[in-house]
Write a protein that holds these residues in place. Sequence first.
Motif, PDB file in Angstrom:
ATOM      1  N   LEU A  22       0.860  -1.188   0.000  1.00  8.92           N
ATOM      2  CA  LEU A  22       0.000   0.000   0.000  1.00  8.92           C
ATOM      3  C   LEU A  22       0.889   1.228   0.000  1.00  8.92           C
ATOM      4  O   LEU A  22       1.676   1.428   0.925  1.00  8.92           O
ATOM      5  CB  LEU A  22      -0.920   0.014   1.228  1.00  8.92           C
ATOM      6  CG  LEU A  22      -2.081  -0.983   1.240  1.00  8.92           C
ATOM      7  CD1 LEU A  22      -2.844  -0.880   2.564  1.00  8.92           C
ATOM      8  CD2 LEU A  22      -3.023  -0.741   0.070  1.00  8.92           C
ATOM      9  N   TYR A  23       0.744   2.050  -1.021  1.00 12.72           N
ATOM     10  CA  TYR A  23       1.551   3.273  -1.130  1.00 12.72           C
ATOM     11  C   TYR A  23       0.710   4.478  -0.744  1.00 12.72           C
ATOM     12  O   TYR A  23       0.915   5.089   0.292  1.00 12.72           O
ATOM     13  CB  TYR A  23       2.110   3.403  -2.548  1.00 12.72           C
ATOM     14  CG  TYR A  23       3.027   4.591  -2.718  1.00 12.72           C
ATOM     15  CD1 TYR A  23       4.281   4.605  -2.117  1.00 12.72           C
ATOM     16  CD2 TYR A  23       2.645   5.685  -3.481  1.00 12.72           C
ATOM     17  CE1 TYR A  23       5.129   5.696  -2.256  1.00 12.72           C
ATOM     18  CE2 TYR A  23       3.485   6.773  -3.643  1.00 12.72           C
ATOM     19  CZ  TYR A  23       4.724   6.785  -3.028  1.00 12.72           C
ATOM     20  OH  TYR A  23       5.546   7.859  -3.171  1.00 12.72           O
ATOM     21  N   GLU A  50       3.695   1.898   3.163  1.00 11.23           N
ATOM     22  CA  GLU A  50       4.783   2.864   2.983  1.00 11.23           C
ATOM     23  C   GLU A  50       4.453   4.151   3.723  1.00 11.23           C
ATOM     24  O   GLU A  50       3.568   4.905   3.318  1.00 11.23           O
ATOM     25  CB  GLU A  50       5.013   3.137   1.495  1.00 11.23           C
ATOM     26  CG  GLU A  50       6.133   4.114   1.212  1.00 11.23           C
ATOM     27  CD  GLU A  50       7.414   3.753   1.951  1.00 11.23           C
ATOM     28  OE1 GLU A  50       7.735   4.456   2.938  1.00 11.23           O
ATOM     29  OE2 GLU A  50       8.073   2.782   1.567  1.00 11.23           O
ATOM     30  N   LEU A  51       5.163   4.401   4.818  1.00  5.93           N
ATOM     31  CA  LEU A  51       4.902   5.592   5.619  1.00  5.93           C
ATOM     32  C   LEU A  51       5.473   6.853   4.986  1.00  5.93           C
ATOM     33  O   LEU A  51       5.138   7.958   5.415  1.00  5.93           O
ATOM     34  CB  LEU A  51       5.486   5.413   7.026  1.00  5.93           C
ATOM     35  CG  LEU A  51       4.892   4.269   7.850  1.00  5.93           C
ATOM     36  CD1 LEU A  51       5.526   4.231   9.232  1.00  5.93           C
ATOM     37  CD2 LEU A  51       3.381   4.412   7.965  1.00  5.93           C
ATOM     38  N   LYS A  52       6.322   6.695   3.974  1.00  8.25           N
ATOM     39  CA  LYS A  52       6.919   7.861   3.321  1.00  8.25           C
ATOM     40  C   LYS A  52       6.166   8.259   2.057  1.00  8.25           C
ATOM     41  O   LYS A  52       6.671   9.040   1.251  1.00  8.25           O
ATOM     42  CB  LYS A  52       8.392   7.570   2.983  1.00  8.25           C
ATOM     43  CG  LYS A  52       9.249   7.241   4.190  1.00  8.25           C
ATOM     44  CD  LYS A  52      10.713   7.041   3.843  1.00  8.25           C
ATOM     45  CE  LYS A  52      10.975   5.785   3.046  1.00  8.25           C
ATOM     46  NZ  LYS A  52      10.747   4.549   3.812  1.00  8.25           N
ATOM     47  N   ALA A  53       4.942   7.717   1.860  1.00  7.22           N
ATOM     48  CA  ALA A  53       4.156   8.042   0.663  1.00  7.22           C
ATOM     49  C   ALA A  53       3.733   9.508   0.697  1.00  7.22           C
ATOM     50  O   ALA A  53       3.053   9.950   1.627  1.00  7.22           O
ATOM     51  CB  ALA A  53       2.938   7.143   0.574  1.00  7.22           C
ATOM     52  N   ASP A  56       0.137  11.180   1.774  1.00  2.00           N
ATOM     53  CA  ASP A  56      -0.693  10.219   2.506  1.00  2.00           C
ATOM     54  C   ASP A  56      -0.009   9.679   3.762  1.00  2.00           C
ATOM     55  O   ASP A  56      -0.425   8.651   4.301  1.00  2.00           O
ATOM     56  CB  ASP A  56      -1.081   9.056   1.596  1.00  2.00           C
ATOM     57  CG  ASP A  56      -2.236   9.388   0.678  1.00  2.00           C
ATOM     58  OD1 ASP A  56      -3.343   8.927   0.933  1.00  2.00           O
ATOM     59  OD2 ASP A  56      -2.022  10.138  -0.293  1.00  2.00           O
ATOM     60  N   GLU A  57       1.039  10.342   4.256  1.00  2.00           N
ATOM     61  CA  GLU A  57       1.796   9.818   5.381  1.00  2.00           C
ATOM     62  C   GLU A  57       0.910   9.598   6.612  1.00  2.00           C
ATOM     63  O   GLU A  57       0.892   8.514   7.203  1.00  2.00           O
ATOM     64  CB  GLU A  57       2.956  10.766   5.746  1.00  2.00           C
ATOM     65  CG  GLU A  57       4.019  10.896   4.671  1.00  2.00           C
ATOM     66  CD  GLU A  57       3.773  12.066   3.735  1.00  2.00           C
ATOM     67  OE1 GLU A  57       2.598  12.480   3.595  1.00  2.00           O
ATOM     68  OE2 GLU A  57       4.748  12.561   3.141  1.00  2.00           O
ATOM     69  N   GLN A  58       0.162  10.640   7.007  1.00  2.00           N
ATOM     70  CA  GLN A  58      -0.672  10.548   8.200  1.00  2.00           C
ATOM     71  C   GLN A  58      -1.772   9.512   8.031  1.00  2.00           C
ATOM     72  O   GLN A  58      -2.059   8.727   8.937  1.00  2.00           O
ATOM     73  CB  GLN A  58      -1.283  11.917   8.516  1.00  2.00           C
ATOM     74  CG  GLN A  58      -2.007  11.975   9.866  1.00  2.00           C
ATOM     75  CD  GLN A  58      -1.080  11.707  11.039  1.00  2.00           C
ATOM     76  OE1 GLN A  58       0.028  12.227  11.104  1.00  2.00           O
ATOM     77  NE2 GLN A  58      -1.516  10.861  11.962  1.00  2.00           N
ATOM     78  N   GLN A  59      -2.396   9.496   6.858  1.00  2.00           N
ATOM     79  CA  GLN A  59      -3.478   8.546   6.617  1.00  2.00           C
ATOM     80  C   GLN A  59      -2.968   7.110   6.632  1.00  2.00           C
ATOM     81  O   GLN A  59      -3.613   6.211   7.172  1.00  2.00           O
ATOM     82  CB  GLN A  59      -4.145   8.851   5.273  1.00  2.00           C
ATOM     83  CG  GLN A  59      -5.434   8.095   5.040  1.00  2.00           C
ATOM     84  CD  GLN A  59      -6.483   8.385   6.100  1.00  2.00           C
ATOM     85  OE1 GLN A  59      -6.916   9.514   6.251  1.00  2.00           O
ATOM     86  NE2 GLN A  59      -6.869   7.370   6.847  1.00  2.00           N
ATOM     87  N   ASN A  60      -1.789   6.886   6.054  1.00  2.00           N
ATOM     88  CA  ASN A  60      -1.222   5.543   6.054  1.00  2.00           C
ATOM     89  C   ASN A  60      -0.937   5.043   7.465  1.00  2.00           C
ATOM     90  O   ASN A  60      -1.137   3.872   7.783  1.00  2.00           O
ATOM     91  CB  ASN A  60       0.059   5.510   5.216  1.00  2.00           C
ATOM     92  CG  ASN A  60      -0.227   5.491   3.726  1.00  2.00           C
ATOM     93  OD1 ASN A  60      -1.376   5.626   3.300  1.00  2.00           O
ATOM     94  ND2 ASN A  60       0.804   5.332   2.920  1.00  2.00           N
ATOM     95  N   MET A  61      -0.458   5.937   8.337  1.00  2.00           N
ATOM     96  CA  MET A  61      -0.197   5.559   9.727  1.00  2.00           C
ATOM     97  C   MET A  61      -1.484   5.173  10.443  1.00  2.00           C
ATOM     98  O   MET A  61      -1.523   4.206  11.217  1.00  2.00           O
ATOM     99  CB  MET A  61       0.494   6.715  10.455  1.00  2.00           C
ATOM    100  CG  MET A  61       1.918   6.974   9.994  1.00  2.00           C
ATOM    101  SD  MET A  61       2.675   8.404  10.813  1.00  2.00           S
ATOM    102  CE  MET A  61       2.759   7.809  12.506  1.00  2.00           C
ATOM    103  N   LEU A  81      14.804   3.356   1.511  1.00  2.00           N
ATOM    104  CA  LEU A  81      14.133   3.019   0.257  1.00  2.00           C
ATOM    105  C   LEU A  81      12.625   3.190   0.418  1.00  2.00           C
ATOM    106  O   LEU A  81      12.054   2.777   1.428  1.00  2.00           O
ATOM    107  CB  LEU A  81      14.429   1.578  -0.165  1.00  2.00           C
ATOM    108  CG  LEU A  81      15.855   1.243  -0.587  1.00  2.00           C
ATOM    109  CD1 LEU A  81      15.992  -0.257  -0.778  1.00  2.00           C
ATOM    110  CD2 LEU A  81      16.255   1.978  -1.855  1.00  2.00           C
ATOM    111  N   LYS A  82      11.999   3.786  -0.561  1.00  2.00           N
ATOM    112  CA  LYS A  82      10.544   3.943  -0.566  1.00  2.00           C
ATOM    113  C   LYS A  82       9.940   2.834  -1.417  1.00  2.00           C
ATOM    114  O   LYS A  82      10.364   2.605  -2.551  1.00  2.00           O
ATOM    115  CB  LYS A  82      10.166   5.314  -1.132  1.00  2.00           C
ATOM    116  CG  LYS A  82       8.679   5.626  -1.076  1.00  2.00           C
ATOM    117  CD  LYS A  82       8.386   6.983  -1.705  1.00  2.00           C
ATOM    118  CE  LYS A  82       8.844   8.118  -0.822  1.00  2.00           C
ATOM    119  NZ  LYS A  82       8.361   9.433  -1.352  1.00  2.00           N
TER     120      LYS A  82
END
Length: 346
Positions: A22-23, A50-53, A56-61, A81-82
């Motif tokens: 999930l990116y 991927e927390l570095k997307a 979408d960083e906050q949403q991914n977390m 690496l992303k």
Amino acid sequence: PVLSFIQNAADDPDVLAIKMTLYRTGSDSPIVRSLIQAARKGKQVTVFVELKARFDEQQNMSWARELENSGAIVIYGIVNLKVHAKVLLVMRKERDGIKRYVHLSTGNYNANTAQLYQDISLFTAKEELAQDVTLFFNTISGYSAIPTMHHLYMAPVTLKSKLLELIEREIQRSTKERPGRIIAKMNSLCHPEVIEQLYKASQAGVEIILNVRGICTLVPGVKGLSENIKVVSIVDRYLEHSRIFYFYNGGKEELYLSSADWMERNLDRRIELMFPVTDRKNFLQLKELLSLYFDSDIHHYSLKKDGTWKVHDGTGVQEIIYKKYKKKNDARRSSPKLDIVVRRKD
């Protein structure tokens, strides 16, 4: 189709495991909700988030926490690496053993951007691709060292070297009577090694036609350097996001799809995948689609050797594609349904 595939896998009692990357997930992700449902039903769900997307960083977390709470295994990125590859694996118990089903895509598993971006994906149950996808997940999950994959090419390990090898092959097989040919569609092109190899191919007489929507640092049309290279760009209603690479290969044509652009960040600093399209029907359909992006009658911009873009008025390629597939779907819906009788031996 992708949403249905994941939802059906979550509901199917014979599905044992689901693995996916999930990116960019989005704020209300039906895909993540299906994965949560699958985990709660006791399936082994492994999600690489991927927390570095970007964006979408906050949403991914937030989604990652919900997935963990449901019992899913969540893996949070790789140092330096992303993970930008888009891949999904479903393992199902069937009469003759465990069957693996794979989805590979050029675009994100994001229901919102799917309505705004143009992307292409591949569903397959071919064992050779499924095996490589299994090895890929073992690698990014930390369960194994980097293995040898025979049908998937992964950045930053083998993808760039494979691209350079494919371009070199066109150079070696190109003749005046039968020149090599490379047709590629991507978002951006600015990797120095790839550009240098494309210049070399042009000087060897290889015809190179590129569709680059965004950044392009290659200079086409320069005599003695890039006179056999043509670059066009299409900006349309939907964002052109697919990456398609065609190689003539002396008549033994090959086509690849990829999550990666030909940029340093994609080929050297991200986890990406490139995969072949080998089914003949899919191959011909994709080749025909790719050729539409270079039709002289469509609306496009062409890159000149002085770095400026010249506009060419015409019909939008997305409109052409839409009408083409709408006509096919309408014909399919209007055709009479066949009654199929299953005959079994006693």
